[in-house]
Design an enzyme around this catalytic site. Structure first.
Site, PDB file in Angstrom:
ATOM      1  N   LYS A  57      -8.392   1.660  -4.080  1.00  0.00           N
ATOM      2  CA  LYS A  57      -9.899   0.566  -5.474  1.00  0.00           C
ATOM      3  C   LYS A  57      -9.593   1.075  -6.381  1.00  0.00           C
ATOM      4  O   LYS A  57      -9.844  -0.053  -7.230  1.00  0.00           O
ATOM      5  CB  LYS A  57     -11.033   1.845  -4.982  1.00  0.00           C
ATOM      6  CG  LYS A  57     -12.092   1.587  -3.603  1.00  0.00           C
ATOM      7  CD  LYS A  57     -13.680   2.099  -3.860  1.00  0.00           C
ATOM      8  CE  LYS A  57     -13.577   3.524  -3.659  1.00  0.00           C
ATOM      9  NZ  LYS A  57     -12.742   4.494  -2.903  1.00  0.00           N
ATOM     10  N   THR A  81      -6.540   1.733  -7.679  1.00  0.00           N
ATOM     11  CA  THR A  81      -6.332   0.694  -7.856  1.00  0.00           C
ATOM     12  C   THR A  81      -6.169  -1.768  -7.351  1.00  0.00           C
ATOM     13  O   THR A  81      -5.904  -2.075  -8.832  1.00  0.00           O
ATOM     14  CB  THR A  81      -4.408   0.432  -6.810  1.00  0.00           C
ATOM     15  OG1 THR A  81      -3.981   1.893  -7.125  1.00  0.00           O
ATOM     16  CG2 THR A  81      -3.458  -0.014  -7.230  1.00  0.00           C
ATOM     17  N   ARG A 130     -13.567   6.902 -13.281  1.00  0.00           N
ATOM     18  CA  ARG A 130     -13.907   8.338 -13.297  1.00  0.00           C
ATOM     19  C   ARG A 130     -12.713   8.652 -13.279  1.00  0.00           C
ATOM     20  O   ARG A 130     -11.612   8.629 -13.653  1.00  0.00           O
ATOM     21  CB  ARG A 130     -14.199   8.752 -11.528  1.00  0.00           C
ATOM     22  CG  ARG A 130     -15.382   8.420 -12.317  1.00  0.00           C
ATOM     23  CD  ARG A 130     -16.103   8.076 -10.155  1.00  0.00           C
ATOM     24  NE  ARG A 130     -15.156   7.922  -8.773  1.00  0.00           N
ATOM     25  CZ  ARG A 130     -14.890   7.785  -7.737  1.00  0.00           C
ATOM     26  NH1 ARG A 130     -15.416   9.045  -7.341  1.00  0.00           N
ATOM     27  NH2 ARG A 130     -13.886   7.792  -7.137  1.00  0.00           N
ATOM     28  N   LYS A 165      -5.302  14.054  -1.321  1.00  0.00           N
ATOM     29  CA  LYS A 165      -5.313  12.429  -1.721  1.00  0.00           C
ATOM     30  C   LYS A 165      -3.809  12.234  -2.756  1.00  0.00           C
ATOM     31  O   LYS A 165      -3.210  11.593  -3.836  1.00  0.00           O
ATOM     32  CB  LYS A 165      -6.439  11.710  -2.560  1.00  0.00           C
ATOM     33  CG  LYS A 165      -7.076  11.670  -1.062  1.00  0.00           C
ATOM     34  CD  LYS A 165      -9.063  11.135  -1.753  1.00  0.00           C
ATOM     35  CE  LYS A 165      -8.730  10.039  -2.117  1.00  0.00           C
ATOM     36  NZ  LYS A 165     -10.236   9.198  -2.066  1.00  0.00           N
ATOM     37  N   ALA A 205     -17.628  10.933  -4.674  1.00  0.00           N
ATOM     38  CA  ALA A 205     -19.554  10.299  -4.083  1.00  0.00           C
ATOM     39  C   ALA A 205     -19.941  10.600  -2.352  1.00  0.00           C
ATOM     40  O   ALA A 205     -21.251   9.876  -2.197  1.00  0.00           O
ATOM     41  CB  ALA A 205     -18.528   8.609  -3.731  1.00  0.00           C
ATOM     42  N   PHE A 251     -15.578   6.215  -1.951  1.00  0.00           N
ATOM     43  CA  PHE A 251     -14.746   6.031  -0.835  1.00  0.00           C
ATOM     44  C   PHE A 251     -16.140   4.146  -0.367  1.00  0.00           C
ATOM     45  O   PHE A 251     -15.206   3.696  -1.270  1.00  0.00           O
ATOM     46  CB  PHE A 251     -15.744   7.299  -0.104  1.00  0.00           C
ATOM     47  CG  PHE A 251     -15.622   8.104  -0.321  1.00  0.00           C
ATOM     48  CD1 PHE A 251     -14.450   8.498  -0.377  1.00  0.00           C
ATOM     49  CD2 PHE A 251     -16.134   9.299  -0.914  1.00  0.00           C
ATOM     50  CE1 PHE A 251     -13.821   9.325  -0.169  1.00  0.00           C
ATOM     51  CE2 PHE A 251     -15.883  10.508  -1.155  1.00  0.00           C
ATOM     52  CZ  PHE A 251     -13.656  11.011  -0.918  1.00  0.00           C
ATOM     53  N   PHE A 270      -0.208  -4.126   1.845  1.00  0.00           N
ATOM     54  CA  PHE A 270       0.950  -2.714   1.702  1.00  0.00           C
ATOM     55  C   PHE A 270       2.126  -3.735   2.497  1.00  0.00           C
ATOM     56  O   PHE A 270       1.789  -4.852   3.073  1.00  0.00           O
ATOM     57  CB  PHE A 270       0.260  -2.155   2.580  1.00  0.00           C
ATOM     58  CG  PHE A 270      -0.431  -1.312   1.918  1.00  0.00           C
ATOM     59  CD1 PHE A 270       0.221  -0.042   1.595  1.00  0.00           C
ATOM     60  CD2 PHE A 270      -1.765  -1.364   1.791  1.00  0.00           C
ATOM     61  CE1 PHE A 270      -1.127   1.586   1.138  1.00  0.00           C
ATOM     62  CE2 PHE A 270      -2.471  -0.706   1.982  1.00  0.00           C
ATOM     63  CZ  PHE A 270      -2.269   1.280   1.074  1.00  0.00           C
ATOM     64  N   TRP A 320      -0.669  -3.354  -6.351  1.00  0.00           N
ATOM     65  CA  TRP A 320       0.789  -2.493  -6.480  1.00  0.00           C
ATOM     66  C   TRP A 320       1.853  -3.108  -7.367  1.00  0.00           C
ATOM     67  O   TRP A 320       2.428  -2.473  -7.441  1.00  0.00           O
ATOM     68  CB  TRP A 320       0.668  -1.856  -4.836  1.00  0.00           C
ATOM     69  CG  TRP A 320       1.731  -0.516  -5.739  1.00  0.00           C
ATOM     70  CD1 TRP A 320       0.563   1.157  -5.625  1.00  0.00           C
ATOM     71  CD2 TRP A 320       3.290  -0.665  -5.314  1.00  0.00           C
ATOM     72  NE1 TRP A 320       2.164   1.591  -5.466  1.00  0.00           N
ATOM     73  CE2 TRP A 320       3.359   1.178  -5.535  1.00  0.00           C
ATOM     74  CE3 TRP A 320       4.168  -0.795  -4.604  1.00  0.00           C
ATOM     75  CZ2 TRP A 320       4.208   2.115  -5.675  1.00  0.00           C
ATOM     76  CZ3 TRP A 320       5.486  -0.914  -4.664  1.00  0.00           C
ATOM     77  CH2 TRP A 320       5.394   0.805  -5.160  1.00  0.00           C
TER      78      TRP A 320
END
Length: 555
Positions: free
Chosen positions: A69, A71, A92, A103, A272, A300, A380, A408
């Site tokens: 999210k 990214t 955030r 993560k 979250a 999330f 991806f 990305w």
């Protein structure tokens, strides 16, 4: 190239240049070195806020690694800027818990990052430290007051709900005993630690309008009862002023930049799954004051961060998003369709199709708020054309806009289609935001509404402790507060093993915490913990620094 190598390859703009893009000069900002600054609240223009376009980025239920999210938010903001729309991304701040845990960092990735990445992921401008200090100051004052024979408010230590916090995953601190060592070392009692992102101070900072409102909210923190069952609040201990003083700089949002040299505002970091999961109201208003479009994210899946963003933050601050981007990955859909985590990079059209109901439910959830969603397929390298086609055909069957976003690999160029969809939704005015529930409803009805309409549960059950908590809430006159559910992010239910779109389940509320200062109630479901633990091989094992100060392994 890795995310870190890409970041190192970028020539950062001086922060004054980023400020100029927002119509500010050096005198308008508080410099924190060459590449970071604090933004004073005086910059906020509420008339401009009303005219700006707020776009929320959320996601389907994630895999353990997350679905990108942040990214996506950064990439979308780059794409909107490339379309000629003055855009600021508002995010955030990363917590050190995930940075050193599972993560890793939270500054985006590839060609959709915010910079300076290493600073942001580590101590940044010290906001988390200030929140931690303010929280633990109250903890120290509470125990000092219990100990005092001359300045006691009569607090019953058995009723104290306030813990301590630390910005690290450390399961051994969840439950502790303090005050050992004899009469001069305090009154022994059981307590524990939460992670700083779960602190009510974090929630308060992110929902406050200004320093005065911050101080008022701090004073309203519920501590416990006297032995005569009289409620005790932070203001009874006369410490809210000192706590607010510690947060004097932390309340100011942080200005940095994206990898393409566009403005990024980063402020606050509540999780979250155990808190409200969005950046501060002040930061969002700041972005909207300075830009035509403001892109923000909520943690999330849409069942957690987005629901809380819309029902708590937007209601509290009077914000109305114009569009919602639903970040979707093929790997997550295959995961929800029964594929093993180890095999998510292998083509599996059948598992992908089986996972579509999870996406379908999140689309329904966004629509319940009257907002038009657009599906963003976060592409991806392992994704195949056949798999992408499945999602595109599903979106067509649902009459939902969809875009393949290669943020990305390509940054803003990879988000141009998505950005155009967002602009079209905003300009056609199809979104009419409406909250899911009215704050005046009973606590049980508000919880039931979220559980049945957002999660898809059949019913809600309350443990004995939760029932006692409901009586306490009623006695304190706090029934009109909104609900901030603490629930696993891995499932729409409260059972992390129920993937996809589970049906026929019951949500169990174990207890309900009171966050009067923040202005909400926290029903805790399932086995949720407010102090995470580290995995067997934490991300910290890969992080190091060389003699020249170059940090490696932050991703």
């Amino acid at each position: 190239m890795t995310d870190q190598e890409i970041a190192k390859d970028i020539q950062l703009e001086h922060i004054s240049k980023i400020a100029e893009k927002l119509g500010l000069n050096v005198d308008d900002i508080d410099m924190y070195g060459k590449y970071k600054a604090k933004l004073p609240q005086s910059i906020i223009d509420n008339e401009k806020v009303k005219q700006s376009n707020l776009v929320l980025v959320t996601a389907i239920s994630p895999t353990p690694a997350g679905e990108g999210k942040t990214t996506m938010s950064i990439g979308l903001s780059e794409g909107l800027n490339q379309l000629g729309k003055q855009t600021t991304v508002v995010l955030r701040e990363p917590s050190l818990g995930p940075v050193f845990g599972i993560k890793g960092g939270a500054t985006g990735g590839g060609y959709s990052q915010v910079l300076p990445m290493e600073d942001i992921n580590l101590h940044f401008t010290g906001d988390f430290s200030a929140i931690e200090k303010a929280h633990n100051l109250l903890s120290a004052v509470i125990d000092n007051n219990i100990q005092s024979k001359t300045n006691s408010v009569g607090l019953d230590p058995r009723t104290v709900t306030w813990k301590r916090v630390m910005d690290m995953n450390d399961r051994s601190l969840r439950n502790i005993v303090i005050g050992l060592g004899g009469t001069t070392s305090g009154v022994p009692r059981e307590t524990g630690f939460d992670i700083t992102a779960a602190s009510e101070i974090m929630a308060i900072l992110c929902l406050s309008d200004d320093l005065e409102n911050l101080k008022e909210r701090l004073g309203n923190i519920f501590i416990g009862y006297t032995k005569d069952r009289e409620p005790i609040y932070c203001k009874d201990l006369k410490v809210q002023g000192a706590m607010a003083a510690l947060l004097k700089e932390a309340i100011k949002p942080n200005l940095v930049q994206t990898i393409e040299g566009n403005p990024a505002i980063i402020h606050g970091g509540p999780f979250a799954n155990i808190a409200q999961g969005t950046n501060s109201v002040i930061a969002t208003r700041m972005g909207m004051s300075l830009s035509d479009y403001t892109v923000t994210e909520a943690g999330f899946g849409a069942d957690l961060g987005a629901e809380k963003f819309l029902d708590i933050k937007c209601q509290s601050a009077g914000l109305s998003p114009k569009a919602v981007v639903l970040t979707t990955t093929i790997r997550a859909l295959k995961y929800h369709g029964g594929a093993d985590l180890k095999n998510l990079t292998e083509e599996n059209v059948e598992a992908l199709k089986n996972g579509l109901p999870n996406l379908e439910k999140h689309i329904e959830n966004v629509k319940q708020f009257g907002i038009t969603p657009v599906i963003a397929i976060n592409k991806f390298v392992s994704d195949t054309d056949a798999e992408i086609t499945v999602i595109q055909e599903f979106a067509k069957s649902q009459s939902i806009r969809v875009a393949v976003a290669e943020v990305w690999a390509k940054g803003g160029k990879g988000a141009l289609d998505l950005a155009q969809h967002v602009v079209d939704i905003v300009e056609e005015g199809s979104s009419q935001f409406k909250p899911l529930y009215n704050w005046d409803m009973s606590v049980e009805d508000k919880i039931n509404t979220i559980a049945t309409k957002i999660y898809g549960a059949d019913d809600v059950e309350y443990a004995a402790l939760a029932k006692r908590n409901l009586r306490t809430i009623a006695n304190l006159g706090l029934e009109k507060l909104p609900i901030c559910m603490a629930k696993t992010q891995k499932s729409l239910s409260d059972d992390p093993k129920l993937l996809g779109r589970p049906k026929g389940f019951t949500i169990t509320v174990r207890e309900i915490e009171i966050a009067r200062g923040a202005g909400f109630l926290i029903p805790i479901t399932g086995d949720m913990m407010r102090m995470p633990g580290l995995p067997a091989h934490p991300a910290s094992e890969k992080i190091s620094i060389d003699n020249d100060g170059n940090i490696s392994g932050l991703f």
